[in-house]
Design a protein around this motif. Structure first.
Motif, PDB file in Angstrom:
ATOM      1  N   ILE A  95      40.019  60.143 -35.989  1.00 40.79           N
ATOM      2  CA  ILE A  95      41.097  60.567 -35.101  1.00 40.79           C
ATOM      3  C   ILE A  95      40.624  60.555 -33.645  1.00 40.79           C
ATOM      4  N   LEU A  96      39.428  61.079 -33.398  1.00 37.18           N
ATOM      5  CA  LEU A  96      38.883  61.140 -32.040  1.00 37.18           C
ATOM      6  C   LEU A  96      38.649  59.757 -31.444  1.00 37.18           C
ATOM      7  N   THR A  97      38.139  58.835 -32.275  1.00 42.41           N
ATOM      8  CA  THR A  97      37.635  57.554 -31.765  1.00 42.41           C
ATOM      9  C   THR A  97      38.559  56.373 -32.005  1.00 42.41           C
ATOM     10  N   GLY A  98      39.592  56.534 -32.855  1.00 43.05           N
ATOM     11  CA  GLY A  98      40.455  55.405 -33.183  1.00 43.05           C
ATOM     12  C   GLY A  98      39.766  54.349 -34.025  1.00 43.05           C
ATOM     13  N   LEU A  99      38.722  54.757 -34.767  1.00 43.49           N
ATOM     14  CA  LEU A  99      37.905  53.810 -35.530  1.00 43.49           C
ATOM     15  C   LEU A  99      37.805  54.211 -36.996  1.00 43.49           C
ATOM     16  N   TYR A 100      37.682  53.228 -37.864  1.00 37.31           N
ATOM     17  CA  TYR A 100      37.372  53.478 -39.264  1.00 37.31           C
ATOM     18  C   TYR A 100      35.972  54.105 -39.401  1.00 37.31           C
ATOM     19  N   ILE A 358      43.744  56.666 -37.688  1.00 38.72           N
ATOM     20  CA  ILE A 358      43.153  55.933 -36.563  1.00 38.72           C
ATOM     21  C   ILE A 358      44.194  55.529 -35.524  1.00 38.72           C
ATOM     22  N   ASP A 359      45.477  55.774 -35.823  1.00 37.85           N
ATOM     23  CA  ASP A 359      46.544  55.466 -34.862  1.00 37.85           C
ATOM     24  C   ASP A 359      46.792  56.600 -33.866  1.00 37.85           C
ATOM     25  N   ILE A 360      46.207  57.763 -34.108  1.00 35.62           N
ATOM     26  CA  ILE A 360      46.511  58.920 -33.255  1.00 35.62           C
ATOM     27  C   ILE A 360      46.047  58.687 -31.819  1.00 35.62           C
ATOM     28  N   ALA A 361      44.787  58.282 -31.627  1.00 36.43           N
ATOM     29  CA  ALA A 361      44.272  58.085 -30.267  1.00 36.43           C
ATOM     30  C   ALA A 361      45.092  57.034 -29.507  1.00 36.43           C
ATOM     31  N   PRO A 362      45.344  55.851 -30.083  1.00 41.12           N
ATOM     32  CA  PRO A 362      46.187  54.879 -29.360  1.00 41.12           C
ATOM     33  C   PRO A 362      47.588  55.399 -29.055  1.00 41.12           C
ATOM     34  N   THR A 363      48.139  56.211 -29.948  1.00 42.82           N
ATOM     35  CA  THR A 363      49.485  56.746 -29.736  1.00 42.82           C
ATOM     36  C   THR A 363      49.506  57.744 -28.586  1.00 42.82           C
ATOM     37  N   ILE A 364      48.520  58.614 -28.532  1.00 39.12           N
ATOM     38  CA  ILE A 364      48.414  59.551 -27.406  1.00 39.12           C
ATOM     39  C   ILE A 364      48.327  58.775 -26.094  1.00 39.12           C
ATOM     40  N   PHE A 365      47.521  57.723 -26.081  1.00 40.91           N
ATOM     41  CA  PHE A 365      47.388  56.909 -24.867  1.00 40.91           C
ATOM     42  C   PHE A 365      48.684  56.173 -24.547  1.00 40.91           C
ATOM     43  N   GLY A 366      49.404  55.755 -25.573  1.00 42.20           N
ATOM     44  CA  GLY A 366      50.687  55.099 -25.338  1.00 42.20           C
ATOM     45  C   GLY A 366      51.664  56.024 -24.634  1.00 42.20           C
ATOM     46  N   VAL A 370      48.311  55.260 -20.556  1.00 41.30           N
ATOM     47  CA  VAL A 370      46.918  54.914 -20.241  1.00 41.30           C
ATOM     48  C   VAL A 370      46.491  53.757 -21.131  1.00 41.30           C
ATOM     49  N   GLY A 371      45.835  52.770 -20.556  1.00 48.24           N
ATOM     50  CA  GLY A 371      45.363  51.637 -21.338  1.00 48.24           C
ATOM     51  C   GLY A 371      44.255  52.051 -22.293  1.00 48.24           C
ATOM     52  N   GLN A 372      44.353  51.635 -23.550  1.00 43.07           N
ATOM     53  CA  GLN A 372      43.365  52.031 -24.545  1.00 43.07           C
ATOM     54  C   GLN A 372      42.201  51.045 -24.590  1.00 43.07           C
ATOM     55  N   PRO A 373      41.013  51.504 -25.004  1.00 39.67           N
ATOM     56  CA  PRO A 373      39.873  50.595 -25.140  1.00 39.67           C
ATOM     57  C   PRO A 373      40.157  49.491 -26.158  1.00 39.67           C
ATOM     58  N   SER A 374      39.679  48.325 -25.898  1.00 38.49           N
ATOM     59  CA  SER A 374      39.898  47.199 -26.812  1.00 38.49           C
ATOM     60  C   SER A 374      39.178  47.401 -28.140  1.00 38.49           C
ATOM     61  N   SER A 375      38.184  48.299 -28.165  1.00 40.95           N
ATOM     62  CA  SER A 375      37.421  48.528 -29.386  1.00 40.95           C
ATOM     63  C   SER A 375      38.177  49.371 -30.413  1.00 40.95           C
ATOM     64  N   TRP A 376      39.201  50.111 -29.980  1.00 43.72           N
ATOM     65  CA  TRP A 376      39.929  50.946 -30.927  1.00 43.72           C
ATOM     66  C   TRP A 376      40.629  50.090 -31.973  1.00 43.72           C
ATOM     67  N   GLN A 377      40.662  50.589 -33.205  1.00 43.57           N
ATOM     68  CA  GLN A 377      41.170  49.810 -34.335  1.00 43.57           C
ATOM     69  C   GLN A 377      42.546  50.249 -34.814  1.00 43.57           C
ATOM     70  N   GLY A 378      43.098  51.289 -34.206  1.00 43.75           N
ATOM     71  CA  GLY A 378      44.415  51.767 -34.598  1.00 43.75           C
ATOM     72  C   GLY A 378      45.528  51.113 -33.799  1.00 43.75           C
ATOM     73  N   ILE A 379      46.752  51.529 -34.075  1.00 47.50           N
ATOM     74  CA  ILE A 379      47.960  50.985 -33.453  1.00 47.50           C
ATOM     75  C   ILE A 379      48.655  52.087 -32.659  1.00 47.50           C
ATOM     76  N   ASN A 380      49.145  51.758 -31.487  1.00 45.99           N
ATOM     77  CA  ASN A 380      49.924  52.677 -30.674  1.00 45.99           C
ATOM     78  C   ASN A 380      51.324  52.813 -31.288  1.00 45.99           C
ATOM     79  N   LEU A 381      51.631  54.002 -31.790  1.00 44.14           N
ATOM     80  CA  LEU A 381      52.906  54.235 -32.480  1.00 44.14           C
ATOM     81  C   LEU A 381      53.998  54.776 -31.576  1.00 44.14           C
ATOM     82  N   SER A 382      53.731  54.923 -30.287  1.00 49.70           N
ATOM     83  CA  SER A 382      54.708  55.562 -29.403  1.00 49.70           C
ATOM     84  C   SER A 382      56.032  54.814 -29.356  1.00 49.70           C
ATOM     85  N   GLY A 383      56.011  53.524 -29.614  1.00 54.15           N
ATOM     86  CA  GLY A 383      57.234  52.730 -29.582  1.00 54.15           C
ATOM     87  C   GLY A 383      58.265  53.137 -30.618  1.00 54.15           C
ATOM     88  N   TYR A 384      57.848  53.858 -31.655  1.00 53.22           N
ATOM     89  CA  TYR A 384      58.827  54.305 -32.654  1.00 53.22           C
ATOM     90  C   TYR A 384      59.871  55.236 -32.052  1.00 53.22           C
TER      91      TYR A 384
END
Length: 477
Positions: A95-100, A358-366, A370-384
């Motif tokens: 959750i913290l890192t957006g990584l598996y 792993i989608d939580i961090a990208p979603t918070i950034f969405g 704020v632009g998310q690091p390219s290394s994160w493996q989750g998906i930005n869910l804010s568009g829902y």
């Protein structure tokens, strides 16, 4: 009544009053426009061991969770939310890192979270981006610079030196000892009340409940306000709780911690009723505190610009297969409740797409823009919240539990919308394959059916490719 046009209103009222009044009107309009475009506040709520169906909105007819239900019915409810690793430490690191876990490799007994992953975590980067950040509750990840990650923070969990109710009742507000759920909510309310006006805030709340207090004879402890709940209810027995369902497990699962904890909590009808009701009361206690937080937001005029994201850190067995807790690759262990409420876009939707921790961090950034690091493996869910479906393209994911410990068998698996494949890492000859479309309870293991040999081979290959890709994404040692 005669209505005036904008031009007539200006000529009749503003011009005679002169520049100062016109300026005030202009300033007010500008202020409203700025408030409407202001970055949102974000509250992320994490519960510990709350399974996907332990919520009224999820179809549970017994549990009382009106505030969680309100978040789900007013916002986005994710029907198929999963964790990639069903254990608190690894799930929270994801959750913290957006990584598996396969990439960050953090779990119990592995030392601290690596500095490079901490530096790229959502709280550190969001703080740098100008958000005022706070964290209260169970951090669950060993990291010595915890306090530097947030503008305000307190890391605490159940106190295991107490073998009774005091494990949950050791914190005080004023002179009163209170349940950790009440304490965490009050810390949240104090944070909201005192947050600076010139910055948006991101508050992460991590409730220890409804995690059992393992050292105690009585496993579940709750606030006195929910004492009366469920007293006259009879909880139905677990689905797939028979001896045959238990014996279908390999010996190291039957003799492992999942069954040991079942013996603590669920092995007699009396213990089962007491434990499940206690578990439900703890969740209802969290629900009670969420209501207090939302009412405070409304009183402060912050409710129209504060997004709430809700997630469980892993699933939970309540006696299914004569097991307790989580850790395994069955959906009971992987599925979690998840909702997003965005008051700026309050249209309700029920989402079938698979979403992950792993989608939580990208979603918070969405939401924060704020632009998310390219290394994160989750998906930005804010568009829902704006009628998009950003995770619709996700058709598969890796699930895994890599902690090497004698009492819990490490495992790894691969899940698509139709199929689930997994194996135990120290016994790769034991494999399980389920057609989820026909067998959502994962009762009929198809691995030895020749008809599905090609499916098993394909799932093994897909899993191995995903593992290889994730391992390549690791930071250097």
């Amino acid at each position: 009544m005669k209505y005036l046009s904008h031009a007539m209103f200006t000529k009749k009222f503003i011009k005679p009053l002169g520049f100062s009044f016109a300026f005030c009107v202009y300033f007010f309009a500008a202020h409203v426009a700025e408030a409407q475009s202001k970055k949102p506040n974000i509250i992320f709520i994490l519960t510990d061991d709350q399974r996907a169906d332990a919520m009224g909105y999820a179809g549970n007819k017994i549990i009382k969770t009106p505030e969680m239900d309100k978040l789900a019915s007013q916002g986005i409810y994710f029907k198929n939310a999963f964790v990639t690793t069903p254990i608190c430490a690894a799930s929270r690191a994801s959750i913290l890192t957006g990584l598996y876990e396969r990439t960050h490799l953090y779990t119990f007994q592995q030392g601290n979270l690596k500095q490079g992953y901490a530096d790229n975590s959502y709280p550190v980067l969001l703080k740098k981006a100008g958000y005022y950040t706070g964290f209260f509750g169970k951090f669950g990840v060993e990291y010595p610079l915890f306090k530097s990650m947030f503008d305000e923070g307190e890391n605490y969990d159940r106190n295991t030196k107490y073998k009774d109710y005091r494990g949950y009742f050791y914190k005080t507000l004023g002179k009163d000892s209170v349940h950790l759920t009440r304490y965490t909510a009050q810390k949240a309310m104090d944070f909201i009340s005192n947050a600076p006006d010139d910055k948006p805030f991101c508050l992460s709340l991590s409730f220890s409940a409804p995690h059992a207090h393992d050292p105690a004879v009585d496993q579940y402890f709750w606030q006195p306000e929910v004492d009366s709940l469920y007293k006259d209810v009879v909880i139905p027995p677990p689905i797939m709780g028979s001896d045959a369902d238990f014996m279908a497990q390999p010996a190291y699962v039957r003799n492992g911690e999942n069954h040991t904890r079942w013996l603590w909590r669920f092995d007699t009808p009396e213990k089962y009723q007491k434990s499940v009701k206690g578990y439900y009361r703890m969740i209802s206690g969290i629900d009670l505190e969420i209501g207090k937080i939302r009412r405070l937001l409304a009183e402060k005029g912050l409710d129209k610009n504060t997004i709430i994201i809700f997630l469980g850190d892993n699933g939970y067995f309540l006696g299914e297969r004569q097991l307790a807790d989580k850790w395994l690759m069955y959906d009971r262990s992987l599925r979690v409740p998840m909702m997003i409420y965005d008051p700026r876009n309050p249209k309700h939707r029920v989402i079938e797409d698979e979403v992950l921790n792993i989608d939580i961090a990208p979603t918070i950034f969405g939401f924060a823009g704020v632009g998310q690091p390219s290394s994160w493996q989750g998906i930005n869910l804010s568009g829902y919240t704006k009628a998009a479906s950003p995770a619709k393209s996700r058709v598969e994911f890796l699930c895994e539990h890599l902690w090497k410990v004698d009492i819990i068998a490490a495992s790894e698996g691969f899940r698509t919308k139709k199929w689930k494949y997994f194996r135990y890492r120290d016994d790769v000859a034991h494999e399980e394959l389920y057609d989820l479309s026909k067998d959502p309870l994962e009762k009929n293991n198809l691995i030895n059916n020749p008809k599905y040999k090609s499916v098993a081979l394909s799932m093994r290959q897909k899993m191995q490719k995903k593992i290889t890709d994730l391992e390549k994404s690791r930071l250097p040692n």
